[in-house]
Design an enzyme around this catalytic site. Structure first.
Site, PDB file in Angstrom:
ATOM      1  N   THR A 190      11.251  -7.949  -5.328  1.00  0.00           N
ATOM      2  CA  THR A 190      10.171  -6.956  -5.309  1.00  0.00           C
ATOM      3  C   THR A 190      10.773  -5.627  -5.765  1.00  0.00           C
ATOM      4  OG1 THR A 190      10.693  -6.369  -3.045  1.00  0.00           O
ATOM      5  CG2 THR A 190       9.041  -8.071  -3.349  1.00  0.00           C
ATOM      6  N   GLU A 334       5.174 -12.050  -4.329  1.00  0.00           N
ATOM      7  CA  GLU A 334       5.228 -13.022  -3.224  1.00  0.00           C
ATOM      8  C   GLU A 334       4.163 -14.098  -3.329  1.00  0.00           C
ATOM      9  OE1 GLU A 334       5.404  -9.796  -3.141  1.00  0.00           O
ATOM     10  OE2 GLU A 334       6.543  -9.005  -1.452  1.00  0.00           O
ATOM     11  N   LYS A 443      -6.344   8.418   5.466  1.00  0.00           N
ATOM     12  CA  LYS A 443      -7.181   8.388   6.666  1.00  0.00           C
ATOM     13  C   LYS A 443      -7.612   9.810   6.995  1.00  0.00           C
ATOM     14  CE  LYS A 443      -7.637   5.085  10.259  1.00  0.00           C
ATOM     15  NZ  LYS A 443      -7.077   4.251  11.252  1.00  0.00           N
ATOM     16  N   TRP A 448     -11.399   5.801   6.502  1.00  0.00           N
ATOM     17  CA  TRP A 448     -10.621   5.521   5.295  1.00  0.00           C
ATOM     18  C   TRP A 448     -11.315   6.014   4.028  1.00  0.00           C
ATOM     19  CZ3 TRP A 448      -9.063  -0.265   6.410  1.00  0.00           C
ATOM     20  CH2 TRP A 448      -7.951  -0.259   7.266  1.00  0.00           C
TER      21      TRP A 448
END
Ligand code: ADP
Length: 545
Positions: A190, A334, A443, A448
């Site tokens: 990654t 992944e 936030k 959100w």
């Protein structure tokens, strides 16, 4: 005594050489075309690809590569790299595709962490290898992809071999060794935006199953009629599995090399008859701009699989105007990488055009093989109402169950799901929509704000090239969004014009508290905007005290 257990079907392991041998036998004349480092085109077919991959496997075996060894590659998208994709795992060894755009210390780290034994590299990366050679003592030899003489300056690397010379006298036949299909085949780290990169280790089984899945009509819909060009690098989630999927179906395959600019890619699209491409939006922006500026068509191109970041509405519309369908795919290293794909089903196809358009901008439905759940802060599962957002967890045979050498600890929850780090919701049609990456979430006053949604609207403005919305600290609301914009060449835009533009397109409390026009976006090694850098730099932007 008479109990029946196993079916009476032949058992053969799902391994990567079966893909290669299938293509060589059943699609021997189908072309594989590569853009070389000097810009010229190299072409051969699956028969020759297989012969050369077998020769390479024989050569690596002579060099001592065996089951379980790790061989690193530092290379662009070309036929040599494709041959490594088959030769290395064919021996039961692991093909570790190293992302050359990582920081040098990260490259050193992953070569050592993965215990690479041999490094196969392009001429372009010799200088890089020379700079780090003292820090990667585990490398026994460096194999330069080309023939001796391809590099003019003598290299300071020890134990240098040349790929073409190595394979020249090897037999083009091989008895591929037999091993368990769960054997490791490929390794991809990654990008490590936070902390060290972590190794995702694919297996033969996961790779073959992922290839079967991507080829399906409701997914990438790959067939022997297609000409496929992955623009995603081979070191980015293995070019989204296309080097394996293309062999499985016998599609013509184009490897675009290192020059991933509008003119080069468009030339390949038009002259080679590319029907299917894949890559991140930034790449396709360049192709679009070139095609629009020069008033060129996109040849036989039918669909583009766009992922890595959200597909901008404006990009979808611009491709549509040229007769090409931009299909959104979501996933991560992944997940091999296909997690969801945004294609219709009978029910969704009947929605009115506006609803359908909106629906297809979501990240999409689950293919067979992937299970997903959205988990709320209290641990309960979110309803599939297209509104209730939470953490996205996934499960399936091509999804990682952890990282190499146990980094990151136990990743799976008690039900065997993997945490994606993305936040989103699922609607009544089964379409998932990402609202944010959990680390990018804003936030504000406990609610959100989706940075992805604002960015999509901002990039719809004709002057905007790229947009990023990040959180900045606020003493009343905790966090408030600030917007960063880079402009298209020659375009002009100021803060007030952008505010006016956004006025009727987003709810009032989503309006960014500041809008900054910057010269350049910080980018990650996989061609995405490095929001973390912006967030760190501008965290106190609104409240300097
Ligand atoms: P990196 O960490 O370098 O970005 P990955 O390619 O593995 O490497 O990134 C996976 C992440 O990219 C996902 O977790 C998600 O946040 C983002 N992503 C991938 N596809 C999409 C998409 N279609 N829309 C929005 N975000 C996406």
């Amino acid at each position: 005594m008479n109990q029946i257990n196993y079916g009476l079907m032949q058992d053969s392991a799902l391994t990567i050489p079966t893909l290669l041998e299938h293509a060589a036998t059943n699609h021997p004349d189908t072309e594989v075309v590569a853009r070389m480092l000097d810009g010229s085109l190299f072409r051969y077919n699956y028969k020759v690809l297989a012969e050369r991959a077998r020769k390479a496997a024989n050569a690596l075996s002579t060099l001592g590569v065996k089951y379980g060894d790790v061989v690193g590659t530092l290379a662009w998208n070309h036929h040599w790299h494709m041959e490594c994709f088959y030769a290395i795992p064919g021996l039961g060894a692991v093909c570790h595709t190293i992302n050359p755009r990582l920081f040098e210390e990260q490259i050193v780290y992953i070569i050592n962490h993965a215990k690479n034994k041999i490094l196969m590299l392009d001429q372009d990366f010799i200088e890089l290898a020379e700079r780090i050679v003292d820090q990667i003592p585990g490398i026994e030899c460096f194999v330069i992809l080309g023939a001796e003489g391809c590099v003019t300056a003598p290299t300071g690397l020890p134990n240098v071999l040349y790929y073409e010379d190595l394979i020249k006298n090897e037999p083009d036949t091989i008895q591929w060794p037999e091993f368990d299909e769960r054997t490791a085949s490929g390794l991809c780290y990654t990008s490590g935006t936070t902390g060290n990169p972590k190794g995702v280790l694919y297996s033969h089984r996961s790779t073959v199953l992922h290839s079967l899945a991507i080829a399906q009509p409701d997914n990438l819909s790959l067939s022997a009629h297609d000409c496929v060009m992955p623009v995603a690098p081979l070191y980015h989630a293995q070019s989204w599995g296309l080097p394996y999927g293309a062999c499985m179906v016998g599609a013509k395959f184009i490897l675009p090399g290192r020059q991933l600019d509008g003119p080069n890619l468009l030339e390949l699209i038009r002259h080679e008859g590319v029907t299917t491409g894949c890559g991140v939006p930034t790449i396709w922006t360049m192709v679009l701009e070139h095609a629009e500026n020069k008033n060129l068509d996109l040849g036989e191109l039918q669909r583009l699989l766009i992922g890595g970041t959200a597909l901008p509405t404006s990009m979808r519309d611009r491709f549509r105007a040229k007769g090409v369908s931009a299909v959104q795919i979501w996933g991560m290293t992944e997940t091999s990488p296909m997690g969801t794909i945004s294609r219709t089903n009978r029910e969704v196809a009947q929605l009115d055009t506006e609803m359908l358009d909106r629906q297809l901008l979501k990240q999409g439905r689950l293919p067979y093989g992937v299970k997903m759940k959205i988990v709320l802060a209290d641990g309960s599962r979110a309803k599939h109402d297209g509104e209730t957002a939470g953490d996205i967890w996934v499960k399936g045979p091509w999804i990682a169950n952890g990282y190499l050498h146990g980094d990151g600890g136990d990743m799976l929850d008690s039900e065997g799901y993997f945490p994606t780090g993305d936040v989103g919701h699922i609607d009544q049609y089964g379409f998932m929509k990402i609202t944010d990456r959990s680390k990018d979430v804003i936030k504000s006053g406990g609610e959100w704000i989706s940075s992805i949604d604002i960015e999509d609207i901002v990039t719809g403005h004709e002057a905007v090239s790229m947009a990023a919305v990040v959180a900045a600290y606020h003493n009343k609301w905790d966090e408030r969004p600030i917007l960063f914009i880079t402009l298209k060449e020659g375009a002009v835009l100021d803060k007030t014009t952008m505010q006016d533009y956004l006025q009727d397109k987003i709810v009032k409390w989503w309006m960014p508290d500041d809008i900054l026009i910057i010269d350049e976006m910080p980018m990650t090694a996989t061609g995405k905007i490095r929001k973390l850098t912006l967030r760190e730099q501008y965290w106190h932007h609104l409240m300097p005290e």
